[in-house]
Design an enzyme around this catalytic site. Structure first.
Site, PDB file in Angstrom:
ATOM      1  N   TYR A  56       0.837  -1.207   0.000  1.00 47.92           N
ATOM      2  CA  TYR A  56       0.000   0.000   0.000  1.00 47.92           C
ATOM      3  C   TYR A  56       0.870   1.255   0.000  1.00 47.92           C
ATOM      4  CZ  TYR A  56      -3.319   3.529   1.652  1.00 47.92           C
ATOM      5  OH  TYR A  56      -4.083   4.663   1.780  1.00 47.92           O
ATOM      6  N   LYS A 112       1.176   4.149  -2.994  1.00 48.40           N
ATOM      7  CA  LYS A 112       0.857   5.562  -2.801  1.00 48.40           C
ATOM      8  C   LYS A 112       2.078   6.450  -3.049  1.00 48.40           C
ATOM      9  CE  LYS A 112      -3.500   5.143  -1.887  1.00 48.40           C
ATOM     10  NZ  LYS A 112      -4.533   5.691  -2.791  1.00 48.40           N
TER      11      LYS A 112
END
Length: 258
Positions: free
Chosen positions: A159, A163
């Site tokens: 994750y 990002k």
């Protein structure tokens, strides 16, 4: 509704991915309240019920089922936007997943799924939307990032990396598209009390006292809401932000400055 020219999106069309619920639904609602035509894109068919409720109130809301990690889905979504509203003026890349997994727990399938939705999906959506924006003389894109883009976390490996890639993509596109008057910015939400996050907290077994203590330690004394993030998105899309591109706006109640 504010009667202010900078927040008047009448005649403009916004597409929000991952908008069947949570932060995305709140972003879509803000656009609708300020007069925009809105396309809710999501893999969750619940998005049609959300759009239908807005249409019952007289607003121009549509739902299109789309897996942003699939190029064919994205191409069909872009074509649908052209068919329904003549194209896009605003794009919010909000769709994302945030499974918890350390390096040893992250298998190839999980890695591909997270990167596919969170990063590849942003690339595909921008690739599909930008030509139309250029042909219409400009547009605006807001990518939803995360505080983890800079700091990471042991159980948020894929994750956080996805990002971080969104930040790099944002800055790259902002630089190359400025001459076409297409602005590209990134908003980093803080600890948002979304349905998904509250469900995760409940599933983790954290009790109310633990959560309350954590909230009290936050600089501004509360978790963020979807509307907090939606307000920042609307500002970045508005005429008030006409000279803002390639930037990161953090909406976290001060968490990142502690």
């Amino acid at each position: 509704m504010k009667d202010t020219a900078g927040f008047n999106f009448a005649g403009k069309t916004a597409l929000v991915t991952g908008a069947a619920k949570g932060i995305g639904a709140d972003i879509a609602a803000q656009f609708i309240r300020y007069g925009a035509n809105v396309i809710i894109a999501d893999v969750d068919e619940q998005g049609e019920a959300v759009a239908a409720r807005w249409r019952q109130d007289g607003y121009a809301a549509r739902f299109f089922r789309c897996d942003v990690s699939q190029g064919n889905d994205v191409a069909q979504l872009a074509a649908y936007a052209e068919q329904e509203f003549g194209g896009l003026d605003m794009l919010v890349n909000n769709a994302g997943i945030f499974p918890r997994a350390t390096l040893s727990e992250t298998d190839e399938a999980l890695w591909d799924r997270v990167i596919g939705i969170n990063l590849k999906g942003v690339y595909l959506m921008c690739q599909a939307a930008v030509p139309g924006m250029i042909s219409r003389g400009g547009g605006s894109i807001v990518n939803i990032g995360s505080l983890h883009a800079a700091t990471g976390a042991s159980d948020m490996l894929a994750y956080a990396i996805s990002k971080g890639g969104v930040v790099t993509l944002t800055r790259n596109l902002a630089s190359t598209l400025a001459k076409h008057r297409v602005r590209v910015n990134c908003i980093h939400p803080g600890w948002v009390a979304s349905d998904g996050e509250m469900a995760r907290i409940a599933a983790s077994g954290e009790n109310g006292d633990t959560l309350e203590k954590a909230i009290k330690r936050m600089p501004m004394g509360r978790m963020q809401t979807g509307n907090d993030i939606a307000s920042a998105v609307v500002f970045m899309m508005s005429d008030f932000a006409d000279q803002i591109t390639g930037q990161q706006l953090t909406v976290d109640g001060g968490i990142s400055i502690r």
